[in-house]
Design a protein around this motif. Structure first.
Motif, PDB file in Angstrom:
ATOM      1  N   SER A  58     -34.392   1.114  12.988  1.00  0.00           N
ATOM      2  CA  SER A  58     -33.399   0.083  12.751  1.00  0.00           C
ATOM      3  C   SER A  58     -33.734  -1.220  13.460  1.00  0.00           C
ATOM      4  O   SER A  58     -33.284  -2.286  13.058  1.00  0.00           O
ATOM      5  CB  SER A  58     -32.031   0.587  13.195  1.00  0.00           C
ATOM      6  OG  SER A  58     -31.028  -0.332  12.899  1.00  0.00           O
ATOM      7  N   ALA A  59     -34.486  -1.155  14.537  1.00  0.00           N
ATOM      8  CA  ALA A  59     -34.827  -2.361  15.283  1.00  0.00           C
ATOM      9  C   ALA A  59     -36.148  -2.139  15.996  1.00  0.00           C
ATOM     10  O   ALA A  59     -36.445  -1.029  16.439  1.00  0.00           O
ATOM     11  CB  ALA A  59     -33.738  -2.684  16.300  1.00  0.00           C
ATOM     12  N   GLU A 106     -29.107  -1.868  16.730  1.00  0.00           N
ATOM     13  CA  GLU A 106     -29.883  -3.030  16.295  1.00  0.00           C
ATOM     14  C   GLU A 106     -29.917  -4.114  17.360  1.00  0.00           C
ATOM     15  O   GLU A 106     -30.854  -4.894  17.425  1.00  0.00           O
ATOM     16  CB  GLU A 106     -29.309  -3.556  14.981  1.00  0.00           C
ATOM     17  CG  GLU A 106     -29.515  -2.583  13.824  1.00  0.00           C
ATOM     18  CD  GLU A 106     -28.811  -3.023  12.554  1.00  0.00           C
ATOM     19  OE1 GLU A 106     -27.993  -3.966  12.610  1.00  0.00           O
ATOM     20  OE2 GLU A 106     -29.082  -2.412  11.498  1.00  0.00           O
TER      21      GLU A 106
END
Length: 126
Positions: A58-59, A106
């Protein structure tokens, strides 16, 4: 107690690779979002990557993009951080933590993560 355990660190030459593992201490991590962080001496804890329960990254921090990646296996109950093309500035203690929301994942904000382990030391020589 829902502590995480980090392992796999070591001493490596610049340009080398390592594979770090994050394993829960006696519980199942498949329902949790897991992030990897590192902390160099005298610096704040820096977020590196966050992986959702489905294994989606996600990040990823700009400082490691293209060199580090996350590899999650709920079957093996681990979330690994694979480090390639290591640089001396990658030296530090590497930690994993869990977080409850994708938004927090995130953001890679260490304050929103919990259940840190003792960390694993990565030292990159030039």
């Amino acid at each position: 107690q829902t502590r995480l355990v980090e392992s796999g660190g070591g001493l490596v030459q610049a340009g080398g690779s390592l594979r770090l593992s994050c394993t829960p201490a006696g519980w199942e991590l498949e329902y949790y979002i897991i992030g990897w962080f590192r902390q160099a001496p005298g610096k704040e804890r820096e977020g590196l990557s966050c992986t959702t329960t489905r294994g989606e990254i996600s990040a990823i921090a700009d400082s490691v993009k293209g060199r580090f990646t996350s590899d999650r296996s709920n079957a093996k109950n681990t979330v690994d951080l694979v480090l390639h093309n290591l640089l001396p500035e990658d030296t530090g203690i590497y930690y994993c933590g869990k977080v409850s929301s994708r938004r927090a994942c995130e953001g890679l904000d260490a304050a929103e993560y919990s259940d840190w382990g003792q960390g694993t030391q990565v030292t990159v020589s030039s």
